[in-house]
Design an enzyme around this catalytic site. Structure first.
Site, PDB file in Angstrom:
ATOM      1  N   SER A 143       0.744  51.874  87.685  1.00  0.00           N
ATOM      2  CA  SER A 143       0.636  52.590  86.419  1.00  0.00           C
ATOM      3  C   SER A 143      -0.317  53.751  86.603  1.00  0.00           C
ATOM      4  O   SER A 143      -1.193  53.724  87.471  1.00  0.00           O
ATOM      5  CB  SER A 143       0.098  51.663  85.320  1.00  0.00           C
ATOM      6  OG  SER A 143      -0.246  52.388  84.162  1.00  0.00           O
ATOM      7  N   TYR A 156      -5.791  45.598  82.234  1.00  0.00           N
ATOM      8  CA  TYR A 156      -4.550  46.161  82.766  1.00  0.00           C
ATOM      9  C   TYR A 156      -4.854  47.196  83.836  1.00  0.00           C
ATOM     10  O   TYR A 156      -4.244  47.203  84.912  1.00  0.00           O
ATOM     11  CB  TYR A 156      -3.764  46.786  81.613  1.00  0.00           C
ATOM     12  CG  TYR A 156      -2.440  47.393  82.003  1.00  0.00           C
ATOM     13  CD1 TYR A 156      -1.318  46.580  82.171  1.00  0.00           C
ATOM     14  CD2 TYR A 156      -2.288  48.767  82.181  1.00  0.00           C
ATOM     15  CE1 TYR A 156      -0.087  47.128  82.521  1.00  0.00           C
ATOM     16  CE2 TYR A 156      -1.071  49.317  82.527  1.00  0.00           C
ATOM     17  CZ  TYR A 156       0.029  48.497  82.694  1.00  0.00           C
ATOM     18  OH  TYR A 156       1.236  49.034  83.038  1.00  0.00           O
TER      19      TYR A 156
END
Length: 253
Positions: A143, A156
């Site tokens: 990501s 995350y």
């Protein structure tokens, strides 16, 4: 023909979390390039609907990626009953939105377990077969949160940043056996969940759109096309790459 280098004909891919969103987009692209694809997830009805959409080159297995004791049997099942796994796409992951001070140890560990520890376990198991065959492509779905700071996603972000270290180390160990390891770092990709979320927060939506250098969000097939390239012979000398697919968000000011 040069385009033959991008073909995945005869290849078998395993895509975790392949029933929806980016995982489904990746699965479609791999099938369009000629591969057979096995998708996994926890919800059988979702997987069944996805396979109907994907067609007769798609298969599914119900699997909770966090159940590490089930991973060896999952891989053995696919290798025995469908065929050798040539491509692994570690797409399954979960998200937790909260400030660092509001993120509990439980929530942090839950994200790390799914997005990192389970990825390592499945990768190691698939690599046992790939290394023996001296062939394979492993793709981590990272990501942009692993490339630059974004508030309210501490667990995350850490899980995705750690994938870079995993890629780097596996490259040093797997490359002599012709098993390539790369990562794709998606930017803001359209999905019903994402669009509903940002449409309810105009300030956040403006912050996101200002960050993207291009004038639109990405689509799941944009990630899928990158996965096809990285899995194909066209990328046979590419390993250890973290590829942003983000419309320029990583470098835009």
């Amino acid at each position: 023909m040069a385009l033959e280098a991008f073909s995945l004909a005869g290849k078998i891919a395993l895509v975790t979390g392949g029933g929806t969103g980016i995982g489904l987009g990746i699965s479609k692209a791999l099938i369009d390039a000629g591969a057979q694809v096995v998708i996994t997830g926890r919800r059988e009805t979702v997987l069944q609907e996805a396979v109907k959409e994907l067609g007769d080159q798609a298969f599914y297995r119900v699997n909770d990626i966090t159940d590490k004791t089930a991973i060896p049997q999952l891989v053995k099942d696919i290798e025995t009953n469908i065929g050798p796994i040539d491509i692994l796409v570690n797409n399954a992951g979960i998200h937790h939105k909260a400030l660092a001070q509001d993120t509990s140890d439980f929530d942090f560990e839950r994200i790390i377990q799914t997005n990192l520890l389970s990825v390592f376990s499945l990768t190691r198991e698939c690599a046992n077969y790939m290394l023996e065959r001296k062939s394979g492509s492993i793709i981590m779905i990272s990501s942009m949160a692993g490339l630059f700071g974004i508030d309210k996603v501490v667990a995350y972000s850490v899980s995705k940043t750690a994938l870079t270290g995993l890629v780097n180390t596996l490259v040093t160990e797997y490359s002599k056996s012709n098993v390539r390891v790369n990562a794709i770092a998606p930017g803001w990709i359209e999905s019903n969940m994402f669009l509903n979320a940002i449409n309810q927060d105009e300030k956040r939506k403006q912050q996101i759109t200002n960050r993207i250098a291009m004038d639109h969000f990405g689509k799941p097939e944009d990630i899928g096309n990158a996965a096809v390239f990285l899995s194909s012979e066209a990328a046979r000398y590419i390993t250890g790459v973290i590829l942003p697919v983000d419309g320029g968000a990583t470098v835009n000011f």
